[in-house]
Design a protein around this motif. Structure first.
Motif, PDB file in Angstrom:
ATOM      1  N   SER A 102       0.848  -1.191   0.000  1.00  0.00           N
ATOM      2  CA  SER A 102       0.000   0.000   0.000  1.00  0.00           C
ATOM      3  C   SER A 102       0.882   1.239   0.000  1.00  0.00           C
ATOM      4  N   PHE A 103       0.415   2.275  -0.706  1.00  0.00           N
ATOM      5  CA  PHE A 103       1.152   3.522  -0.811  1.00  0.00           C
ATOM      6  C   PHE A 103       0.217   4.691  -0.560  1.00  0.00           C
ATOM      7  N   HIS A 104       0.774   5.746   0.036  1.00  0.00           N
ATOM      8  CA  HIS A 104      -0.002   6.958   0.311  1.00  0.00           C
ATOM      9  C   HIS A 104       0.682   8.149  -0.336  1.00  0.00           C
ATOM     10  N   THR A 105      -0.096   8.941  -1.062  1.00  0.00           N
ATOM     11  CA  THR A 105       0.393  10.185  -1.646  1.00  0.00           C
ATOM     12  C   THR A 105      -0.441  11.323  -1.076  1.00  0.00           C
ATOM     13  N   PRO A 106       0.134  12.151  -0.189  1.00  0.00           N
ATOM     14  CA  PRO A 106      -0.624  13.253   0.406  1.00  0.00           C
ATOM     15  C   PRO A 106      -0.927  14.351  -0.612  1.00  0.00           C
ATOM     16  N   SER A 107      -1.855  15.203  -0.256  1.00  0.00           N
ATOM     17  CA  SER A 107      -2.215  16.336  -1.107  1.00  0.00           C
ATOM     18  C   SER A 107      -1.104  17.385  -1.061  1.00  0.00           C
ATOM     19  N   PRO A 108      -0.566  17.776  -2.221  1.00  0.00           N
ATOM     20  CA  PRO A 108       0.479  18.804  -2.201  1.00  0.00           C
ATOM     21  C   PRO A 108      -0.046  20.166  -1.758  1.00  0.00           C
ATOM     22  N   TRP A 109      -1.319  20.440  -2.017  1.00  0.00           N
ATOM     23  CA  TRP A 109      -1.899  21.731  -1.619  1.00  0.00           C
ATOM     24  C   TRP A 109      -1.979  21.839  -0.104  1.00  0.00           C
ATOM     25  N   LEU A 110      -2.381  20.780   0.529  1.00  0.00           N
ATOM     26  CA  LEU A 110      -2.482  20.803   1.984  1.00  0.00           C
ATOM     27  C   LEU A 110      -1.090  20.894   2.610  1.00  0.00           C
ATOM     28  N   ALA A 111      -0.120  20.212   2.030  1.00  0.00           N
ATOM     29  CA  ALA A 111       1.255  20.310   2.534  1.00  0.00           C
ATOM     30  C   ALA A 111       1.769  21.739   2.403  1.00  0.00           C
ATOM     31  N   ALA A 112       1.446  22.393   1.297  1.00  0.00           N
ATOM     32  CA  ALA A 112       1.882  23.778   1.090  1.00  0.00           C
ATOM     33  C   ALA A 112       1.219  24.713   2.097  1.00  0.00           C
ATOM     34  N   VAL A 113      -0.055  24.500   2.374  1.00  0.00           N
ATOM     35  CA  VAL A 113      -0.764  25.351   3.336  1.00  0.00           C
ATOM     36  C   VAL A 113      -0.168  25.196   4.733  1.00  0.00           C
ATOM     37  N   LEU A 114       0.144  23.964   5.133  1.00  0.00           N
ATOM     38  CA  LEU A 114       0.718  23.752   6.462  1.00  0.00           C
ATOM     39  C   LEU A 114       2.112  24.373   6.584  1.00  0.00           C
ATOM     40  N   VAL A 115       2.921  24.241   5.557  1.00  0.00           N
ATOM     41  CA  VAL A 115       4.250  24.871   5.582  1.00  0.00           C
ATOM     42  C   VAL A 115       4.105  26.385   5.605  1.00  0.00           C
ATOM     43  N   LEU A 116       3.148  26.909   4.862  1.00  0.00           N
ATOM     44  CA  LEU A 116       2.915  28.352   4.845  1.00  0.00           C
ATOM     45  C   LEU A 116       2.452  28.851   6.218  1.00  0.00           C
ATOM     46  N   LEU A 117       1.615  28.081   6.899  1.00  0.00           N
ATOM     47  CA  LEU A 117       1.186  28.458   8.248  1.00  0.00           C
ATOM     48  C   LEU A 117       2.368  28.541   9.204  1.00  0.00           C
ATOM     49  N   VAL A 118       3.256  27.572   9.124  1.00  0.00           N
ATOM     50  CA  VAL A 118       4.450  27.595   9.974  1.00  0.00           C
ATOM     51  C   VAL A 118       5.303  28.818   9.637  1.00  0.00           C
ATOM     52  N   LEU A 119       5.453  29.115   8.362  1.00  0.00           N
ATOM     53  CA  LEU A 119       6.240  30.272   7.937  1.00  0.00           C
ATOM     54  C   LEU A 119       5.619  31.575   8.430  1.00  0.00           C
ATOM     55  N   VAL A 120       4.307  31.705   8.333  1.00  0.00           N
ATOM     56  CA  VAL A 120       3.632  32.920   8.800  1.00  0.00           C
ATOM     57  C   VAL A 120       3.803  33.075  10.300  1.00  0.00           C
ATOM     58  N   ARG A 121       3.680  31.991  11.049  1.00  0.00           N
ATOM     59  CA  ARG A 121       3.842  32.085  12.505  1.00  0.00           C
ATOM     60  C   ARG A 121       5.273  32.445  12.884  1.00  0.00           C
ATOM     61  N   LEU A 122       6.243  31.886  12.166  1.00  0.00           N
ATOM     62  CA  LEU A 122       7.638  32.259  12.421  1.00  0.00           C
ATOM     63  C   LEU A 122       7.875  33.738  12.111  1.00  0.00           C
ATOM     64  N   ALA A 123       7.353  34.202  10.996  1.00  0.00           N
ATOM     65  CA  ALA A 123       7.524  35.611  10.616  1.00  0.00           C
ATOM     66  C   ALA A 123       6.856  36.529  11.633  1.00  0.00           C
ATOM     67  N   ALA A 124       5.660  36.173  12.086  1.00  0.00           N
ATOM     68  CA  ALA A 124       4.979  37.000  13.084  1.00  0.00           C
ATOM     69  C   ALA A 124       5.764  37.034  14.395  1.00  0.00           C
ATOM     70  N   GLY A 125       6.357  35.910  14.769  1.00  0.00           N
ATOM     71  CA  GLY A 125       7.184  35.885  15.971  1.00  0.00           C
ATOM     72  C   GLY A 125       8.423  36.751  15.846  1.00  0.00           C
ATOM     73  N   VAL A 126       9.038  36.739  14.671  1.00  0.00           N
ATOM     74  CA  VAL A 126      10.226  37.570  14.450  1.00  0.00           C
ATOM     75  C   VAL A 126       9.851  39.051  14.490  1.00  0.00           C
ATOM     76  N   VAL A 127       8.746  39.417  13.840  1.00  0.00           N
ATOM     77  CA  VAL A 127       8.297  40.819  13.849  1.00  0.00           C
ATOM     78  C   VAL A 127       7.979  41.252  15.277  1.00  0.00           C
ATOM     79  N   ASP A 128       7.286  40.410  16.019  1.00  0.00           N
ATOM     80  CA  ASP A 128       6.939  40.742  17.392  1.00  0.00           C
ATOM     81  C   ASP A 128       8.195  40.889  18.250  1.00  0.00           C
ATOM     82  N   ALA A 129       9.143  39.973  18.106  1.00  0.00           N
ATOM     83  CA  ALA A 129      10.390  40.053  18.880  1.00  0.00           C
ATOM     84  C   ALA A 129      11.182  41.309  18.511  1.00  0.00           C
ATOM     85  N   TRP A 130      11.228  41.624  17.235  1.00  0.00           N
ATOM     86  CA  TRP A 130      11.972  42.814  16.784  1.00  0.00           C
ATOM     87  C   TRP A 130      11.370  44.078  17.382  1.00  0.00           C
TER      88      TRP A 130
END
Length: 181
Positions: A102-130
């Motif tokens: 059995s093989f699983h291929t995840p949705s690339p769109w959902l993977a992109a959204v999750l990575v983008l969410l992590v990136l946005v949270r990191l950027a917001a943390g950097v802006v807040d810290a700055w």
């Protein structure tokens, strides 16, 4: 002199992290959409470990709520959203059953959204810290980017993994779901 060496090492590590972050995010996205073989015993083990991690996370957030009010609430909201995205990922992803396994291929769109969410949270943390380093007030459009949103993002990612693990366990062929073979 040793204090100067420590400061240089810390700066080099921080610079390496900042420079390698885009590569890490790209590799995480690539891995998030890659086709993977499902080993039935490993899928079952992953599902139970994800459940144990979720329970420990919620217990930790209950304790953390003593110092950060609302931590458990935000974590539970994030966990609920993660369960929804994980369920959506199971529906949008593809599970194939072949003679090789059995093989699983995840949705690339959902993977992109999750990575983008992590990136946005990191950027917001950097802006807040700055802004806090410069003794400035938080930006009006960033009022809720405190630790509780970090707990919510953690809950979202954990809930996504939990729903994905149990969804993949459910999508295994009947003979491979049960006990050891």
């Amino acid at each position: 002199m040793p204090l100067l060496i420590v400061a240089v090492v810390v700066l080099v590590v921080l610079l390496a992290w900042v420079l390698l972050l885009p590569l890490w995010l790209y590799l995480r996205f690539r891995q998030g959409k890659a086709r993977r073989r499902l080993l039935p015993w490993l899928v079952r083990l992953n599902a139970w470990f994800a459940l144990a991690s979720t329970v420990l996370y919620l217990m930790g957030m209950a304790v953390t709520g003593h110092w950060w009010p609302g931590a458990l609430t935000y974590a539970a909201i994030g966990l609920g959203a993660g369960l929804c995205t994980g369920g959506l990922g199971i529906v949008l992803g593809r599970v194939e059953h072949t003679s090789q396994g059995s093989f699983h291929t995840p949705s690339p769109w959902l993977a992109a959204v999750l990575v983008l969410l992590v990136l946005v949270r990191l950027a917001a943390g950097v802006v807040d810290a700055w802004r806090r380093i410069g003794d400035q007030q938080a930006l009006p459009w960033l009022p809720a980017f405190d630790h509780t949103t970090l707990f919510a993002l953690g809950g979202l990612l954990l809930g996504h993994g939990l729903a994905t693990a149990w969804g993949l366990r459910w999508r295994l062929p009947r003979g491979r779901r049960g006990g050891a073979r």
